[in-house]
Motif scaffolding. Structure first.
Motif, PDB file in Angstrom:
ATOM      1  N   LEU A   3      -3.795 -54.757 -34.567  1.00 38.75           N
ATOM      2  CA  LEU A   3      -5.053 -55.480 -34.396  1.00 38.75           C
ATOM      3  C   LEU A   3      -4.818 -56.990 -34.334  1.00 38.75           C
ATOM      4  N   VAL A   4      -3.886 -57.489 -35.117  1.00 37.98           N
ATOM      5  CA  VAL A   4      -3.561 -58.922 -35.103  1.00 37.98           C
ATOM      6  C   VAL A   4      -3.027 -59.317 -33.729  1.00 37.98           C
ATOM      7  N   HIS A   5      -2.158 -58.486 -33.171  1.00 35.94           N
ATOM      8  CA  HIS A   5      -1.621 -58.787 -31.841  1.00 35.94           C
ATOM      9  C   HIS A   5      -2.720 -58.770 -30.776  1.00 35.94           C
ATOM     10  N   VAL A   6      -3.618 -57.825 -30.875  1.00 39.05           N
ATOM     11  CA  VAL A   6      -4.711 -57.755 -29.891  1.00 39.05           C
ATOM     12  C   VAL A   6      -5.582 -59.012 -29.971  1.00 39.05           C
ATOM     13  N   ILE A   7      -5.896 -59.446 -31.189  1.00 36.68           N
ATOM     14  CA  ILE A   7      -6.716 -60.655 -31.358  1.00 36.68           C
ATOM     15  C   ILE A   7      -5.991 -61.877 -30.810  1.00 36.68           C
ATOM     16  N   LEU A   8      -4.693 -61.992 -31.087  1.00 35.73           N
ATOM     17  CA  LEU A   8      -3.921 -63.129 -30.565  1.00 35.73           C
ATOM     18  C   LEU A   8      -3.858 -63.112 -29.041  1.00 35.73           C
ATOM     19  N   ILE A   9      -3.713 -61.935 -28.456  1.00 39.55           N
ATOM     20  CA  ILE A   9      -3.681 -61.840 -26.994  1.00 39.55           C
ATOM     21  C   ILE A   9      -5.028 -62.272 -26.403  1.00 39.55           C
ATOM     22  N   ILE A  10      -6.110 -61.882 -27.023  1.00 42.94           N
ATOM     23  CA  ILE A  10      -7.436 -62.283 -26.525  1.00 42.94           C
ATOM     24  C   ILE A  10      -7.600 -63.800 -26.598  1.00 42.94           C
ATOM     25  N   ILE A  11      -7.162 -64.408 -27.697  1.00 43.54           N
ATOM     26  CA  ILE A  11      -7.267 -65.865 -27.833  1.00 43.54           C
ATOM     27  C   ILE A  11      -6.424 -66.571 -26.782  1.00 43.54           C
ATOM     28  N   VAL A  12      -5.194 -66.089 -26.576  1.00 40.43           N
ATOM     29  CA  VAL A  12      -4.320 -66.708 -25.568  1.00 40.43           C
ATOM     30  C   VAL A  12      -4.923 -66.557 -24.176  1.00 40.43           C
ATOM     31  N   CYS A  13      -5.504 -65.413 -23.880  1.00 38.29           N
ATOM     32  CA  CYS A  13      -6.128 -65.212 -22.565  1.00 38.29           C
ATOM     33  C   CYS A  13      -7.294 -66.164 -22.337  1.00 38.29           C
ATOM     34  N   ILE A  14      -8.101 -66.369 -23.360  1.00 38.77           N
ATOM     35  CA  ILE A  14      -9.232 -67.294 -23.235  1.00 38.77           C
ATOM     36  C   ILE A  14      -8.724 -68.716 -23.006  1.00 38.77           C
ATOM     37  N   LEU A  15      -7.731 -69.141 -23.782  1.00 36.74           N
ATOM     38  CA  LEU A  15      -7.172 -70.488 -23.608  1.00 36.74           C
ATOM     39  C   LEU A  15      -6.534 -70.646 -22.231  1.00 36.74           C
ATOM     40  N   LEU A  16      -5.820 -69.634 -21.786  1.00 33.49           N
ATOM     41  CA  LEU A  16      -5.186 -69.700 -20.469  1.00 33.49           C
ATOM     42  C   LEU A  16      -6.232 -69.800 -19.363  1.00 33.49           C
ATOM     43  N   GLY A  17      -7.303 -69.038 -19.496  1.00 35.39           N
ATOM     44  CA  GLY A  17      -8.377 -69.122 -18.506  1.00 35.39           C
ATOM     45  C   GLY A  17      -9.025 -70.493 -18.473  1.00 35.39           C
ATOM     46  N   LEU A  18      -9.235 -71.088 -19.650  1.00 31.54           N
ATOM     47  CA  LEU A  18      -9.826 -72.429 -19.697  1.00 31.54           C
ATOM     48  C   LEU A  18      -8.912 -73.472 -19.064  1.00 31.54           C
ATOM     49  N   ILE A  19      -7.629 -73.403 -19.353  1.00 32.42           N
ATOM     50  CA  ILE A  19      -6.699 -74.388 -18.785  1.00 32.42           C
ATOM     51  C   ILE A  19      -6.615 -74.235 -17.266  1.00 32.42           C
ATOM     52  N   THR A  54      -0.127 -74.339 -19.229  1.00 33.34           N
ATOM     53  CA  THR A  54      -0.278 -73.077 -18.512  1.00 33.34           C
ATOM     54  C   THR A  54       0.969 -72.232 -18.643  1.00 33.34           C
ATOM     55  N   TRP A  55       2.130 -72.856 -18.456  1.00 32.37           N
ATOM     56  CA  TRP A  55       3.390 -72.122 -18.566  1.00 32.37           C
ATOM     57  C   TRP A  55       3.609 -71.601 -19.987  1.00 32.37           C
ATOM     58  N   VAL A  56       3.339 -72.431 -20.963  1.00 27.42           N
ATOM     59  CA  VAL A  56       3.548 -72.021 -22.356  1.00 27.42           C
ATOM     60  C   VAL A  56       2.631 -70.849 -22.707  1.00 27.42           C
ATOM     61  N   LEU A  57       1.362 -70.933 -22.338  1.00 27.35           N
ATOM     62  CA  LEU A  57       0.436 -69.845 -22.652  1.00 27.35           C
ATOM     63  C   LEU A  57       0.780 -68.562 -21.896  1.00 27.35           C
ATOM     64  N   ALA A  58       1.267 -68.695 -20.665  1.00 29.36           N
ATOM     65  CA  ALA A  58       1.669 -67.506 -19.907  1.00 29.36           C
ATOM     66  C   ALA A  58       2.872 -66.829 -20.567  1.00 29.36           C
ATOM     67  N   ILE A  59       3.829 -67.610 -21.028  1.00 29.20           N
ATOM     68  CA  ILE A  59       5.004 -67.056 -21.709  1.00 29.20           C
ATOM     69  C   ILE A  59       4.595 -66.422 -23.042  1.00 29.20           C
ATOM     70  N   VAL A  60       3.719 -67.083 -23.784  1.00 26.65           N
ATOM     71  CA  VAL A  60       3.250 -66.534 -25.056  1.00 26.65           C
ATOM     72  C   VAL A  60       2.515 -65.219 -24.822  1.00 26.65           C
ATOM     73  N   LEU A  61       1.727 -65.145 -23.759  1.00 28.73           N
ATOM     74  CA  LEU A  61       1.010 -63.915 -23.435  1.00 28.73           C
ATOM     75  C   LEU A  61       1.983 -62.780 -23.138  1.00 28.73           C
ATOM     76  N   MET A  62       3.047 -63.055 -22.388  1.00 24.94           N
ATOM     77  CA  MET A  62       4.040 -62.028 -22.104  1.00 24.94           C
ATOM     78  C   MET A  62       4.757 -61.581 -23.374  1.00 24.94           C
ATOM     79  N   LEU A  63       5.094 -62.517 -24.250  1.00 24.14           N
ATOM     80  CA  LEU A  63       5.782 -62.167 -25.493  1.00 24.14           C
ATOM     81  C   LEU A  63       4.887 -61.316 -26.399  1.00 24.14           C
ATOM     82  N   PHE A  64       3.614 -61.685 -26.498  1.00 23.30           N
ATOM     83  CA  PHE A  64       2.691 -60.883 -27.308  1.00 23.30           C
ATOM     84  C   PHE A  64       2.506 -59.491 -26.711  1.00 23.30           C
ATOM     85  N   SER A  65       2.507 -59.401 -25.383  1.00 20.09           N
ATOM     86  CA  SER A  65       2.368 -58.093 -24.742  1.00 20.09           C
ATOM     87  C   SER A  65       3.569 -57.205 -25.055  1.00 20.09           C
TER      88      SER A  65
END
Length: 116
Positions: A3-19, A54-65
């Motif tokens: 559940l923690v990973h899912v929440i972190l992925i959602i937050i990263v996706c929102i931030l990535l979309g905003l950027i 953008t690059w940092v958030l994309a990499i973080v999203l892949m790592l969390f996935s």
């Protein structure tokens, strides 16, 4: 942990979309607001910051996935498999035989009708 990973992925996706929405593909976007060269972050630095973000958030999203994939394989599914195995073993054990005769009604065979 899942559940923690899912929440972190959602937050990263929102931030990535905003950027990504802040950026303008033609070089405008947030950069167009800085018309003066005396700004603390100039046009070039703002573009670099958004691009690196953008690059940092994309990499973080892949790592969390990848991490959620590892957690999902070793986490709840493993515990469920153990519980299922216990239920199978419990169900396959023979039970004690029934003591005493069963009180069933007598079985009568159907008789053929009498011929006239």
């Amino acid at each position: 942990m899942y559940l923690v990973h899912v929440i972190l992925i959602i937050i990263v996706c929102i931030l990535l979309g905003l950027i990504v929405l802040i950026q303008n593909p033609k070089g405008g976007g947030l950069n167009s607001n800085f018309s003066s060269s005396t700004q603390m972050m100039g046009v070039q630095k703002t573009g670099d910051f958004l691009e690196k973000g953008t690059w940092v958030l994309a990499i973080v999203l892949m790592l969390f996935s990848l991490a959620i994939n590892v957690v999902a394989k070793s986490g709840p599914a493993r515990a469920t498999k153990i519980q299922n195995q216990e239920q199978i073993e419990k169900a396959s054990k023979p039970t004690a035989p029934v003591s005493g005769p069963l009180n069933l009604p007598p079985v009568t065979s159907p008789q053929a009708p009498a011929k006239k």
